[in-house]
Design an enzyme around this catalytic site. Sequence first.
Site, PDB file in Angstrom:
ATOM      1  N   SER A  20      58.518  42.594   2.898  1.00 55.56           N
ATOM      2  CA  SER A  20      57.669  42.689   1.596  1.00 55.56           C
ATOM      3  C   SER A  20      58.482  44.248   1.302  1.00 55.56           C
ATOM      4  O   SER A  20      58.055  45.444   0.982  1.00 55.56           O
ATOM      5  CB  SER A  20      56.499  42.891   1.243  1.00 55.56           C
ATOM      6  OG  SER A  20      55.793  43.317   0.267  1.00 55.56           O
ATOM      7  N   HIS A  45      60.194  39.040   0.224  1.00 57.13           N
ATOM      8  CA  HIS A  45      59.242  39.362  -0.799  1.00 57.13           C
ATOM      9  C   HIS A  45      58.883  40.366  -1.722  1.00 57.13           C
ATOM     10  O   HIS A  45      59.221  41.741  -1.116  1.00 57.13           O
ATOM     11  CB  HIS A  45      58.042  39.112   0.501  1.00 57.13           C
ATOM     12  CG  HIS A  45      57.079  38.943  -0.069  1.00 57.13           C
ATOM     13  ND1 HIS A  45      56.817  37.890  -0.590  1.00 57.13           N
ATOM     14  CD2 HIS A  45      56.149  39.842  -0.981  1.00 57.13           C
ATOM     15  CE1 HIS A  45      55.101  37.347  -1.434  1.00 57.13           C
ATOM     16  NE2 HIS A  45      55.089  39.288  -1.409  1.00 57.13           N
ATOM     17  N   ASP A  47      57.433  41.925  -4.989  1.00 57.60           N
ATOM     18  CA  ASP A  47      55.790  42.341  -5.380  1.00 57.60           C
ATOM     19  C   ASP A  47      55.732  42.491  -6.868  1.00 57.60           C
ATOM     20  O   ASP A  47      56.515  43.863  -7.028  1.00 57.60           O
ATOM     21  CB  ASP A  47      54.962  42.994  -4.619  1.00 57.60           C
ATOM     22  CG  ASP A  47      54.503  42.130  -3.389  1.00 57.60           C
ATOM     23  OD1 ASP A  47      53.961  41.103  -3.390  1.00 57.60           O
ATOM     24  OD2 ASP A  47      54.524  43.131  -2.430  1.00 57.60           O
ATOM     25  N   MET A  49      53.930  43.097 -10.117  1.00 56.35           N
ATOM     26  CA  MET A  49      52.699  43.434 -10.679  1.00 56.35           C
ATOM     27  C   MET A  49      52.385  43.772 -12.272  1.00 56.35           C
ATOM     28  O   MET A  49      53.210  45.054 -12.466  1.00 56.35           O
ATOM     29  CB  MET A  49      51.839  43.971 -10.099  1.00 56.35           C
ATOM     30  CG  MET A  49      52.147  43.860  -8.194  1.00 56.35           C
ATOM     31  SD  MET A  49      51.149  45.118  -7.689  1.00 56.35           S
ATOM     32  CE  MET A  49      51.390  44.983  -5.725  1.00 56.35           C
ATOM     33  N   HIS A  78      57.170  36.692  -5.679  1.00 59.16           N
ATOM     34  CA  HIS A  78      55.050  36.890  -5.571  1.00 59.16           C
ATOM     35  C   HIS A  78      55.042  37.250  -6.537  1.00 59.16           C
ATOM     36  O   HIS A  78      55.008  39.003  -7.080  1.00 59.16           O
ATOM     37  CB  HIS A  78      54.726  37.926  -4.331  1.00 59.16           C
ATOM     38  CG  HIS A  78      53.124  37.906  -5.068  1.00 59.16           C
ATOM     39  ND1 HIS A  78      52.530  38.629  -3.622  1.00 59.16           N
ATOM     40  CD2 HIS A  78      52.479  36.771  -5.270  1.00 59.16           C
ATOM     41  CE1 HIS A  78      51.226  38.131  -3.752  1.00 59.16           C
ATOM     42  NE2 HIS A  78      51.530  37.532  -4.599  1.00 59.16           N
ATOM     43  N   MET A  80      52.140  38.478  -9.760  1.00 56.29           N
ATOM     44  CA  MET A  80      50.942  38.809  -9.507  1.00 56.29           C
ATOM     45  C   MET A  80      51.044  39.956 -11.303  1.00 56.29           C
ATOM     46  O   MET A  80      50.939  40.865 -11.295  1.00 56.29           O
ATOM     47  CB  MET A  80      50.688  39.963  -9.025  1.00 56.29           C
ATOM     48  CG  MET A  80      50.403  39.400  -7.169  1.00 56.29           C
ATOM     49  SD  MET A  80      50.486  41.037  -6.354  1.00 56.29           S
ATOM     50  CE  MET A  80      52.061  40.915  -5.690  1.00 56.29           C
ATOM     51  N   MET A 149      46.788  34.993   0.426  1.00 50.80           N
ATOM     52  CA  MET A 149      46.655  36.532   0.532  1.00 50.80           C
ATOM     53  C   MET A 149      45.693  36.686   1.627  1.00 50.80           C
ATOM     54  O   MET A 149      44.494  36.125   1.469  1.00 50.80           O
ATOM     55  CB  MET A 149      45.676  36.891  -1.055  1.00 50.80           C
ATOM     56  CG  MET A 149      47.592  36.387  -1.989  1.00 50.80           C
ATOM     57  SD  MET A 149      48.142  37.501  -1.844  1.00 50.80           S
ATOM     58  CE  MET A 149      47.874  39.034  -1.472  1.00 50.80           C
ATOM     59  N   GLY A 154      47.531  43.498  -5.333  1.00 49.47           N
ATOM     60  CA  GLY A 154      48.058  44.406  -6.295  1.00 49.47           C
ATOM     61  C   GLY A 154      48.629  45.920  -5.121  1.00 49.47           C
ATOM     62  O   GLY A 154      48.657  46.555  -5.893  1.00 49.47           O
ATOM     63  N   PHE A 155      47.601  46.197  -3.723  1.00 51.78           N
ATOM     64  CA  PHE A 155      48.094  46.764  -3.709  1.00 51.78           C
ATOM     65  C   PHE A 155      48.719  46.897  -1.500  1.00 51.78           C
ATOM     66  O   PHE A 155      48.223  45.660  -1.081  1.00 51.78           O
ATOM     67  CB  PHE A 155      47.081  48.137  -3.429  1.00 51.78           C
ATOM     68  CG  PHE A 155      46.707  48.705  -4.295  1.00 51.78           C
ATOM     69  CD1 PHE A 155      47.194  49.624  -5.461  1.00 51.78           C
ATOM     70  CD2 PHE A 155      45.742  48.211  -5.615  1.00 51.78           C
ATOM     71  CE1 PHE A 155      46.436  50.062  -5.852  1.00 51.78           C
ATOM     72  CE2 PHE A 155      45.472  48.481  -6.600  1.00 51.78           C
ATOM     73  CZ  PHE A 155      45.642  49.391  -7.421  1.00 51.78           C
ATOM     74  N   GLY A 156      50.009  47.538  -1.655  1.00 51.54           N
ATOM     75  CA  GLY A 156      49.996  47.675  -0.035  1.00 51.54           C
ATOM     76  C   GLY A 156      49.345  48.558   1.177  1.00 51.54           C
ATOM     77  O   GLY A 156      48.401  49.057   0.470  1.00 51.54           O
ATOM     78  N   ASP A 187      49.793  36.633   3.491  1.00 51.40           N
ATOM     79  CA  ASP A 187      50.309  38.042   2.270  1.00 51.40           C
ATOM     80  C   ASP A 187      49.005  39.238   2.872  1.00 51.40           C
ATOM     81  O   ASP A 187      48.233  39.266   1.931  1.00 51.40           O
ATOM     82  CB  ASP A 187      50.726  38.113   1.084  1.00 51.40           C
ATOM     83  CG  ASP A 187      51.467  38.836   0.691  1.00 51.40           C
ATOM     84  OD1 ASP A 187      51.345  40.590   1.771  1.00 51.40           O
ATOM     85  OD2 ASP A 187      52.095  38.882  -0.238  1.00 51.40           O
ATOM     86  N   GLY A 189      48.421  42.913   5.153  1.00 51.76           N
ATOM     87  CA  GLY A 189      48.355  43.306   6.165  1.00 51.76           C
ATOM     88  C   GLY A 189      48.369  43.419   7.565  1.00 51.76           C
ATOM     89  O   GLY A 189      47.659  43.102   8.995  1.00 51.76           O
TER      90      GLY A 189
HETATM   91  C1  DX5 Z   1      49.826  42.647  -1.923  1.00 51.90           C
HETATM   92  C2  DX5 Z   1      51.361  42.417  -1.873  1.00 51.90           C
HETATM   93  C3  DX5 Z   1      51.817  42.679   0.041  1.00 51.90           C
HETATM   94  C4  DX5 Z   1      52.278  43.413   0.365  1.00 51.90           C
HETATM   95  C5  DX5 Z   1      51.380  43.606   1.707  1.00 51.90           C
HETATM   96  O1  DX5 Z   1      49.208  42.450  -3.182  1.00 51.90           O
HETATM   97  O2  DX5 Z   1      51.544  40.981  -2.087  1.00 51.90           O
HETATM   98  O3  DX5 Z   1      52.887  41.699  -0.638  1.00 51.90           O
HETATM   99  O4  DX5 Z   1      53.190  44.293  -0.129  1.00 51.90           O
HETATM  100  O5  DX5 Z   1      51.978  44.434   1.973  1.00 51.90           O
HETATM  101  P1  DX5 Z   1      51.162  45.406   3.118  1.00 51.90           P
HETATM  102  O6  DX5 Z   1      52.575  44.316   4.187  1.00 51.90           O
HETATM  103  O7  DX5 Z   1      51.779  46.314   3.869  1.00 51.90           O
HETATM  104  O8  DX5 Z   1      49.989  44.844   3.273  1.00 51.90           O
HETATM  105 ZN    ZN Z   2      52.855  39.985  -2.302  1.00 52.19          ZN
END
Ligand code: DX5
Ligand code: ZN
Length: 248
Positions: A20, A45, A47, A49, A78, A80, A149, A154-156, A187, A189
Site C-alpha cells: 500500500s 494498493h 488508498d 480517501m 481502494h 474510501m 478491513m 482512514g489511516f495507516g 488490509d 496492521g
Molecule cells: C487504511 C488503508 C490501508 C493502509 C494500511 O485505511 O486502507 O491500506 O495503507 O496501512 P498499514 O499497513 O500501515 O496498516
Molecule cells: Zn487500503
Amino acid sequence: MNKKERGRKMETDVVKLAPSILAADFARLGEQVAEAEQAGADRIHVDVMDGHFVPNLSMGAPIVQSLRRVTRLPLEIHLMISDPDFFLDEFVEAGSDSFLVHWEGNGNLHRTVQRIKALGKRAGVVINPATPAAVLEEILQDVEQVLIMTVNPGFGHQHFLPTTLQKIRRVRQMIEQIKSGCDVEVDGGIDAETAPLAVAAGANVLVAGTAIFGESEEVAAAMDRLRASIKQLWKQPQRVECTTSKKE
Ligand code: DX5
Ligand code: ZN
C-alpha cells in the site's frame, strides 16, 4: 528469472502481496513502487480517501496516472469515498485495474459493482471491522475479491484487530461455498506477526503499507520478511489446513 526471484514467485503464487503506497515516501514514489515490483509484489494498493467517508485525505487519479507510467503491476484502487460511482471513469482513464468498494454507506452496491465490470475492471467489496461477513452473501457471486478491513479505515500504521480473525475464517468458508476462486484480502496492521495469523485464518492477499514502505529497511528486505513469516505456516501442517478447511 534467477533462483531467488523464482523462490519469491512460488510463495506469492499462494499468498499475494499488495504493497500500500499510503506508507511510501511520496517524494520517491516511482522508485519505491519499482522496488516493490522488482521484489515480486503482485499488485499495488492505492488508498483513496475523501475526508468524508473516512476522516482523512489521501490521493486521487493523477497519482494513478503517474504510477501507470512506472509499473506494469495491476493497480488496485481502494475507494474510501462517499460517491464511488462518480469517480470510476476518471480512475479507469488514469490506468486503474481493479476497484475495491465499501459495503458501508453504498445505497446500491450491486449497481457500483456492475458499473466496474462494465468498464472492464475487476471488482471487490470491502467490509469494515464492525460489519458482519453475512452482508456479503448476496454480492459474493458478482465480485472477484473481498477485502476485510483489519483496522478501521482512514489511516495507516494502526494495530491489527484480532477480533477480525474469526470473520476472515467465516468469509473464507462462504467463498468456498459460493464463489471459489474469489480472493480474500486483508488490509490494516499487517506485519510479520499478524500476516501468518491472517493467512492461517484464510486470507490469500495481504495489503501492507507500514510493514513494506514504512520501516528503515529496504523494500525488498521488508517484503522478504513478510514472506518468511508466512512460510512458517507451511512448516506447520495443522495451520495450513486451517486456510483451506471448510470447517471453522
Ligand atoms: C487504511 C488503508 C490501508 C493502509 C494500511 O485505511 O486502507 O491500506 O495503507 O496501512 P498499514 O499497513 O500501515 O496498516
Ligand atoms: Zn487500503
